[in-house]
Design an enzyme around this catalytic site. Structure first.
Site, PDB file in Angstrom:
ATOM      1  N   ASP A  75       5.564  -5.868   0.316  1.00  0.00           N
ATOM      2  CA  ASP A  75       5.042  -5.323   1.616  1.00  0.00           C
ATOM      3  C   ASP A  75       5.629  -6.225   2.867  1.00  0.00           C
ATOM      4  O   ASP A  75       5.125  -7.337   2.883  1.00  0.00           O
ATOM      5  CB  ASP A  75       3.715  -5.140   1.537  1.00  0.00           C
ATOM      6  CG  ASP A  75       3.156  -4.249   2.715  1.00  0.00           C
ATOM      7  OD1 ASP A  75       3.955  -4.220   3.700  1.00  0.00           O
ATOM      8  OD2 ASP A  75       2.356  -3.191   2.644  1.00  0.00           O
ATOM      9  N   SER A 124       3.454   1.323   6.321  1.00  0.00           N
ATOM     10  CA  SER A 124       3.462   0.886   4.548  1.00  0.00           C
ATOM     11  C   SER A 124       2.981   2.352   4.062  1.00  0.00           C
ATOM     12  O   SER A 124       3.265   2.342   2.676  1.00  0.00           O
ATOM     13  CB  SER A 124       2.507   0.007   4.117  1.00  0.00           C
ATOM     14  OG  SER A 124       3.063  -1.206   4.613  1.00  0.00           O
ATOM     15  N   THR A 127       0.103   0.954  -0.138  1.00  0.00           N
ATOM     16  CA  THR A 127       0.969   0.910  -0.927  1.00  0.00           C
ATOM     17  C   THR A 127       0.493   1.447  -2.275  1.00  0.00           C
ATOM     18  O   THR A 127       0.822   2.521  -2.703  1.00  0.00           O
ATOM     19  CB  THR A 127       1.496  -0.344  -1.226  1.00  0.00           C
ATOM     20  OG1 THR A 127       2.205  -0.749   0.014  1.00  0.00           O
ATOM     21  CG2 THR A 127       2.412  -0.496  -2.401  1.00  0.00           C
ATOM     22  N   GLU A 185     -19.885 -11.790  -5.451  1.00  0.00           N
ATOM     23  CA  GLU A 185     -19.422 -12.951  -5.315  1.00  0.00           C
ATOM     24  C   GLU A 185     -19.876 -13.622  -3.989  1.00  0.00           C
ATOM     25  O   GLU A 185     -20.119 -15.022  -3.928  1.00  0.00           O
ATOM     26  CB  GLU A 185     -18.010 -12.951  -5.222  1.00  0.00           C
ATOM     27  CG  GLU A 185     -17.210 -14.431  -5.383  1.00  0.00           C
ATOM     28  CD  GLU A 185     -15.711 -14.222  -5.412  1.00  0.00           C
ATOM     29  OE1 GLU A 185     -15.375 -13.010  -5.379  1.00  0.00           O
ATOM     30  OE2 GLU A 185     -14.894 -15.359  -5.505  1.00  0.00           O
ATOM     31  N   PHE A 230     -11.029  -8.249  -7.566  1.00  0.00           N
ATOM     32  CA  PHE A 230     -11.141  -9.972  -7.619  1.00  0.00           C
ATOM     33  C   PHE A 230     -11.900 -10.107  -6.210  1.00  0.00           C
ATOM     34  O   PHE A 230     -12.161 -11.488  -5.943  1.00  0.00           O
ATOM     35  CB  PHE A 230     -10.178 -10.614  -8.126  1.00  0.00           C
ATOM     36  CG  PHE A 230      -9.629 -10.311  -9.321  1.00  0.00           C
ATOM     37  CD1 PHE A 230     -10.339 -10.712 -10.561  1.00  0.00           C
ATOM     38  CD2 PHE A 230      -8.486  -9.610  -9.641  1.00  0.00           C
ATOM     39  CE1 PHE A 230      -9.888 -10.353 -11.645  1.00  0.00           C
ATOM     40  CE2 PHE A 230      -8.252  -9.050 -11.081  1.00  0.00           C
ATOM     41  CZ  PHE A 230      -8.888  -9.578 -11.937  1.00  0.00           C
ATOM     42  N   ASP A 247       8.890  -2.163   1.561  1.00  0.00           N
ATOM     43  CA  ASP A 247       8.622  -0.805   2.116  1.00  0.00           C
ATOM     44  C   ASP A 247       9.011  -1.159   3.859  1.00  0.00           C
ATOM     45  O   ASP A 247       9.970   0.164   4.024  1.00  0.00           O
ATOM     46  CB  ASP A 247       7.167  -0.621   2.214  1.00  0.00           C
ATOM     47  CG  ASP A 247       6.259  -1.838   2.830  1.00  0.00           C
ATOM     48  OD1 ASP A 247       6.915  -2.948   3.017  1.00  0.00           O
ATOM     49  OD2 ASP A 247       4.879  -1.744   2.673  1.00  0.00           O
ATOM     50  N   HIS A 306       6.002  -4.539  12.303  1.00  0.00           N
ATOM     51  CA  HIS A 306       7.028  -4.281  11.407  1.00  0.00           C
ATOM     52  C   HIS A 306       8.371  -4.354  12.045  1.00  0.00           C
ATOM     53  O   HIS A 306       8.646  -4.123  13.473  1.00  0.00           O
ATOM     54  CB  HIS A 306       6.865  -2.823  10.761  1.00  0.00           C
ATOM     55  CG  HIS A 306       5.721  -2.817  10.079  1.00  0.00           C
ATOM     56  ND1 HIS A 306       5.198  -1.703   9.616  1.00  0.00           N
ATOM     57  CD2 HIS A 306       4.646  -3.954   9.741  1.00  0.00           C
ATOM     58  CE1 HIS A 306       3.991  -1.911   8.805  1.00  0.00           C
ATOM     59  NE2 HIS A 306       3.707  -3.173   9.048  1.00  0.00           N
TER      60      HIS A 306
HETATM   61 ZN   LIG Z   1       2.159  -4.077   7.821  1.00  0.00          ZN
END
Ligand SMILES: [Zn+2]
Length: 554
Positions: free
Chosen positions: A89, A139, A202, A264, A319, A407, A483
């Site tokens: 990305d 993205s 994504t 967590e 995670f 991307d 971007h």
């Molecule tokens: Zn971005």
């Protein structure tokens, strides 16, 4: 005394060197990335410096490359049983080059001459990344292009350009499906691995249809969108394609009822569950699985690595509550690396004799750049490259098409006439001839690193510009760097990789992957025999075998 070139290194010296490097990088660099021997290294640099002076070195190297290129005239037209798509990305070409130099420098080389795993792929093309309504894309629209084969508006996932961002009532009838779904329908196993949340832009284009990429859970949706029947992306992950074999990344908080403590970070309010509908989507996921199958949900590295992968049919690994940590900040005890996740995913998916499709996202290259933290971004890119190498070792060019692309790019650059081997996070060799101050080689066109001190551009020589969280200077102040709009690279190897060969629209990519795998809308060539329908050796090898067999028989 002459230092031997080889032999076991003295532990104390090695430790000292690691400490020195870590200090030089100011980054807490992973020792697995450094792992070196001081004597081998200095010897290697000296030899390299000498050999580069000899013109024959460059001629031999070019001739060797030429030989390899000529062999590529024999095309690999096998059917791709497996497809692996690596998506960096925000990994524009300048990021690829800088990551290559970083990788080399972590191995104590000068860097420029080193090779990323993706650099070794035989075919490279360019991808035009614009969205239907944006010159510089995001993205979500781009993910729809390289996963669903259709260009779309920015901010939308898994829907055509007929859908307006955030307008739920424009969605119905305009959904487009992804190569993950086409692969699933063809009987392949499918997987999604990302370092962002699993419902981020994504990965979501692989399974969701949403007028807004930000609808992570119903908590992030406006009431009218829910009333109009639009579903949040986390819910769609388990509803739309319910039998995705492998899902790994972050995003726990979007799966649990509002205010549920995170397993967590139990005392951290910002990581509490978000769902207004009161659902526990982990239970929803588990309930949808056939009872005779082995489904495993894990949330930490040790549970992941202790699974018996030969027995796991479905794996859900979440995670972190939101995105996973940057590789440089990762808790190596509790969180798996991208490479570890890819290894696990391939081991599970590979058990399907009909093959698999795997989407792997190095999702936080983009985040590092947005924060102006080039070091974070580049270490993310190096880690994704390591995963590409691991995946290559676990699969074969004969039956696996691997594509690596991005991307979109970022307004990230490095320059300033730095000499060969200049530390990638270092200074240009001269001062500005305008403000008379030093500058780093890495700079951003815009972003949070813009800094004026006492009416002047900040003097970078008084700051720790090699720190992991240093924000490189930018020309224009913005809270988030943006971007970039230029093309990105597509690297390809394996069956039909040669179809990625020029300057392409981004939405062409899944059409090639599907054609190579004989899935999706365009499979006539698989029946007509123009395409080798059996997974096996390259065509010329088959011909060679036939000739030898005929000679043997007669
Ligand atoms: Zn971005």
């Amino acid at each position: 005394m002459k230092t031997p070139l080889h032999g076991a290194p003295q532990p104390t010296r090695r430790v000292l060197l690691r400490e020195k490097l870590s200090k030089d990088c100011a980054c807490g660099a992973r020792t697995h990335l450094i792992g070196m021997d001081v004597r081998n290294t200095s010897w290697r640099i000296t030899v390299m410096r000498e050999k580069e002076k000899n013109p024959q070195y460059w001629r031999n190297q070019a001739q060797q490359t030429l030989k390899i290129a000529l062999k590529l005239q024999q095309l690999n037209t096998n059917v791709a049983k497996n497809i692996v798509l690596f998506l960096g990305d925000g990994m524009g070409v300048s990021t690829v080059t800088a990551a290559r130099i970083l990788k080399g420098q972590l191995q104590n080389m000068k860097g420029e001459e080193s090779l990323l795993e993706m650099d070794k792929f035989p075919y490279v093309a360019l991808s035009k990344t614009y969205n239907t309504n944006a010159q510089v894309p995001d993205s979500a629209g781009t993910a729809t292009a390289y996963l669903c084969g259709v260009k779309a508006n920015e901010g939308t996932v898994g829907v055509s350009a007929a859908v307006t961002r955030a307008q739920c009532n424009t969605t119905a009838g305009n959904e487009v499906t992804s190569i993950l779904k086409w692969a699933k329908e063809a009987g392949k196993s499918v997987g999604i691995v990302t370092t962002t949340r699993v419902n981020h832009a994504t990965p979501s284009a692989a399974y969701a249809h949403s007028a807004n990429r930000d609808w992570y859970s119903d908590n992030e949706m406006p009431p009218e969108a829910i009333q109009q029947g639009c579903k949040d992306i986390a819910q769609q992950l388990f509803d739309n394609i319910p039998d995705i074999e492998v899902i790994m990344g972050g995003g726990r908080k979007y799966m649990f009822p509002k205010n549920t403590s995170d397993v967590e970070y139990q005392n951290d309010d910002k990581y509490r569950g978000t769902r207004l509908d009161g659902k526990n989507l982990i239970d929803v996921w588990r309930d949808k699985k056939p009872k005779d199958k082995n489904s495993q949900y894990v949330w930490n590295r040790s549970d992941l690595l202790s699974l018996n992968l030969m027995e796991v049919d479905f794996l859900l690994g979440l995670f972190e509550p939101i995105d996973m940590m940057y590789e440089l900040d990762r808790n190596v005890q509790t969180d798996p690396s991208l490479t570890e996740m890819v290894q696990v995913a391939i081991k599970i998916l590979q058990r399907n004799p009909r093959g698999f499709f795997l989407l792997v996202e190095g999702g936080r290259i983009d985040h590092g750049h947005h924060e102006g933290k080039a070091k974070q971004a580049l270490y993310e890119a190096v880690e994704m490259d390591r995963a590409i190498g691991e995946a290559g070792g676990m699969t074969s060019l004969e039956d696996t098409l691997t594509v690596v692309t991005a991307d979109h790019s970022h307004v990230f650059t490095f320059g300033g006439y730095t000499p060969r081997g200049n530390p990638i996070f270092g200074l240009a060799p001269m001062h500005s001839d305008v403000d008379k101050m030093p500058f780093t080689s890495i700079l951003y066109g815009n972003g949070p690193g813009y800094k004026i001190v006492a009416g002047e551009r900040e003097n970078v020589s008084v700051v720790d510009y090699a720190h992991a969280n240093y924000q490189a200077q930018s020309a224009v102040p913005l809270r988030q760097e943006t971007h970039g709009g230029e093309d990105v690279a597509i690297f390809a190897k394996g069956p039909m990789a040669h179809l990625l060969h020029g300057v392409h629209e981004q939405n062409y990519i899944p059409h090639v992957m599907a054609y190579a795998a004989c899935i999706g809308q365009n499979t006539d060539h698989c029946r007509s025999g123009a395409h080798h329908s059996t997974v096996g050796p390259l065509p010329f090898l088959s011909t060679l075998t036939s000739i030898l067999l005929l000679k043997f028989l007669f």
